[in-house]
Write a protein that holds these residues in place. Structure first.
Motif, PDB file in Angstrom:
ATOM      1  N   ILE A 106       0.835  -1.203   0.000  1.00  0.00           N
ATOM      2  CA  ILE A 106       0.000   0.000   0.000  1.00  0.00           C
ATOM      3  C   ILE A 106       0.878   1.265   0.000  1.00  0.00           C
ATOM      4  CG2 ILE A 106      -1.687   1.328   1.329  1.00  0.00           C
ATOM      5  CD1 ILE A 106      -2.736  -1.361   2.425  1.00  0.00           C
ATOM      6  N   ALA A 107       1.900   1.231   0.862  1.00  0.00           N
ATOM      7  CA  ALA A 107       2.788   2.384   0.975  1.00  0.00           C
ATOM      8  C   ALA A 107       3.532   2.635  -0.336  1.00  0.00           C
ATOM      9  CB  ALA A 107       3.778   2.163   2.108  1.00  0.00           C
ATOM     10  N   LEU A 108       3.988   1.579  -0.980  1.00  0.00           N
ATOM     11  CA  LEU A 108       4.708   1.723  -2.247  1.00  0.00           C
ATOM     12  C   LEU A 108       3.808   2.301  -3.339  1.00  0.00           C
ATOM     13  CD1 LEU A 108       6.808  -1.573  -2.246  1.00  0.00           C
ATOM     14  CD2 LEU A 108       7.727   0.759  -2.271  1.00  0.00           C
ATOM     15  N   ALA A 139       7.127  19.830  -4.298  1.00  0.00           N
ATOM     16  CA  ALA A 139       7.688  18.530  -3.892  1.00  0.00           C
ATOM     17  C   ALA A 139       7.579  18.370  -2.376  1.00  0.00           C
ATOM     18  CB  ALA A 139       9.143  18.426  -4.340  1.00  0.00           C
ATOM     19  N   TYR A 140       7.864  19.446  -1.650  1.00  0.00           N
ATOM     20  CA  TYR A 140       7.771  19.404  -0.191  1.00  0.00           C
ATOM     21  C   TYR A 140       6.328  19.126   0.239  1.00  0.00           C
ATOM     22  CZ  TYR A 140       7.547  21.111   4.620  1.00  0.00           C
ATOM     23  OH  TYR A 140       7.300  21.221   5.966  1.00  0.00           O
ATOM     24  N   SER A 170       5.217  15.873   2.155  1.00  0.00           N
ATOM     25  CA  SER A 170       4.742  16.143   3.524  1.00  0.00           C
ATOM     26  C   SER A 170       3.372  15.505   3.747  1.00  0.00           C
ATOM     27  CB  SER A 170       4.649  17.657   3.766  1.00  0.00           C
ATOM     28  OG  SER A 170       5.930  18.237   3.763  1.00  0.00           O
ATOM     29  N   GLU A 171       2.586  15.477   2.704  1.00  0.00           N
ATOM     30  CA  GLU A 171       1.263  14.843   2.799  1.00  0.00           C
ATOM     31  C   GLU A 171       1.388  13.325   2.840  1.00  0.00           C
ATOM     32  OE1 GLU A 171      -2.871  14.612   0.163  1.00  0.00           O
ATOM     33  OE2 GLU A 171      -1.461  16.274  -0.137  1.00  0.00           O
ATOM     34  N   LEU A 172       2.384  12.799   2.140  1.00  0.00           N
ATOM     35  CA  LEU A 172       2.568  11.343   2.087  1.00  0.00           C
ATOM     36  C   LEU A 172       3.215  10.786   3.355  1.00  0.00           C
ATOM     37  CD1 LEU A 172       2.686   8.614   0.519  1.00  0.00           C
ATOM     38  CD2 LEU A 172       4.929   9.377  -0.328  1.00  0.00           C
ATOM     39  N   ALA A 173       4.178  11.502   3.896  1.00  0.00           N
ATOM     40  CA  ALA A 173       4.973  10.980   5.012  1.00  0.00           C
ATOM     41  C   ALA A 173       4.135  10.477   6.189  1.00  0.00           C
ATOM     42  CB  ALA A 173       5.973  12.036   5.474  1.00  0.00           C
ATOM     43  N   LEU A 175       0.952   3.686   8.392  1.00  0.00           N
ATOM     44  CA  LEU A 175       0.970   2.284   7.961  1.00  0.00           C
ATOM     45  C   LEU A 175       2.047   1.506   8.717  1.00  0.00           C
ATOM     46  CD1 LEU A 175       0.558   2.795   4.105  1.00  0.00           C
ATOM     47  CD2 LEU A 175      -1.075   1.647   5.632  1.00  0.00           C
ATOM     48  N   GLN A 176       3.162   2.160   8.946  1.00  0.00           N
ATOM     49  CA  GLN A 176       4.252   1.497   9.659  1.00  0.00           C
ATOM     50  C   GLN A 176       3.860   1.216  11.109  1.00  0.00           C
ATOM     51  OE1 GLN A 176       6.624   3.086  12.057  1.00  0.00           O
ATOM     52  NE2 GLN A 176       7.674   1.120  12.266  1.00  0.00           N
TER      53      GLN A 176
END
Length: 318
Positions: free
Chosen positions: A151-153, A290-291, A295-298, A304-305
């Motif tokens: 999912i993360a990938l 890009a930031y 920042s939204e993805l992190a 998930l982790q």
């Protein structure tokens, strides 16, 4: 016959100044010239500044022209297939979301292209590799539920594509607002100054040739060591020679004044600095986007982790 004579006169009128300048130039190179008209110090300073500005444009364009090459950051060791580049990551994810079996997922992932090949940028390449990795995990963990890493990938793949598109938008801005503008300055404005300076040099050669002709009584061109005609001082100049020198001096002064104006205009224009500001603005916008995307993805990936860690501890507890 009259036409032939007229042509001969026109050819002579055109060729004679060139021959005179060339002869004077060669004499100077051979060290046969005693006196050479000096250019004003302010003029020489302007020449140095224009030369520096020209070198600045050439040096910057030599590097920043890479923004016109889509694949400037594409890894040379990557070997992507026609299908890899056939559809966008977003399109593939959409097709995969509608697949109900592993076979349908595989078919969706390798669906034929619908448009031009996808961009070859580093971010797009990472995105494609991430999506392929996500599908590899999914295909080999059928029945085990959704894999957090898969999912993360997939989410990372979508984010990388967005970053890659932002980079392409940056490149387009830089091409139109910096590269094109600096190329115009180099090939137009600075070239105007170069031509004006050439006019000054030509008029100086003509002036010094006229002076030498009057001083040496019109002696012909000679190689080093050869005898020259008897020297004549200004008192022995003919009226024709005086007029020729005066006209050459007027031309030299006029060409110099024109070149000074052109060079000052090139040096005073705010365009290069404005174009540099546009370059920085395009880079800033790209890095800002890009930031924001990452920042939204992190936190999503972090979540998930954490879920995976909690689930792992719970399974151990059982």
């Amino acid at each position: 016959m009259d036409k032939v004579q007229a042509f001969g006169k026109n050819f002579s009128a055109t060729f004679s100044p060139f021959a005179t300048r060339t002869q004077q130039y060669v004499k100077e190179q051979l060290g046969q010239v005693e006196d050479k008209t000096e250019l004003p110090p302010d003029y020489i300073e302007l020449e140095k500044r224009v030369d520096a500005l020209k070198q600045v444009h050439q040096k910057m364009l030599q590097v920043t022209s890479q923004y016109s090459n889509e694949a400037y950051d594409y890894p040379p060791n990557i070997r992507e297939s026609f299908n890899d580049l056939g559809r966008t990551i977003t399109e593939k994810v959409h097709l995969l979301s509608n697949a109900t079996t592993p076979a349908e997922a595989q078919a969706a992932f390798t669906a034929p292209p619908t448009a031009k090949p996808q961009p070859k940028t580093f971010n797009h390449a990472i995105g494609r590799a991430s999506l392929a990795s996500s599908q590899l995990i999914q295909r080999n963990s059928a029945g085990a539920g959704e894999d957090p890493l898969a999912i993360a990938l997939e989410k990372y793949a979508l984010a990388c594509e967005k970053v890659g598109e932002a980079r392409l938008a940056q490149d387009a801005q830089i091409q139109s607002r910096f590269l094109a503008a600096w190329s115009t300055t180099l090939n137009t404005n600075i070239n105007f100054a170069t031509r004006a300076r050439k006019g000054v040099e030509n008029s100086r050669l003509m002036l010094d040739a006229a002076k030498a002709k009057a001083k040496h009584g019109g002696a012909a061109f000679s190689l080093p060591g050869q005898a020259r005609g008897d020297e004549h001082d200004e008192e022995h100049m003919t009226e024709e020679q005086r007029v020729e020198i005066e006209q050459a001096e007027d031309e030299f002064v006029g060409q110099t004044e024109e070149a000074v104006g052109v060079m000052k205009n090139v040096l005073d224009t705010p365009e290069p600095l404005r174009n540099l500001a546009d370059l920085i603005a395009a880079q800033l916008e790209y890095h800002k986007k890009a930031y924001e995307i990452l920042s939204e993805l992190a936190p999503v990936v972090d979540g998930l982790q954490v879920e995976q860690e909690v689930g792992r501890h719970e399974s151990f507890a059982e």
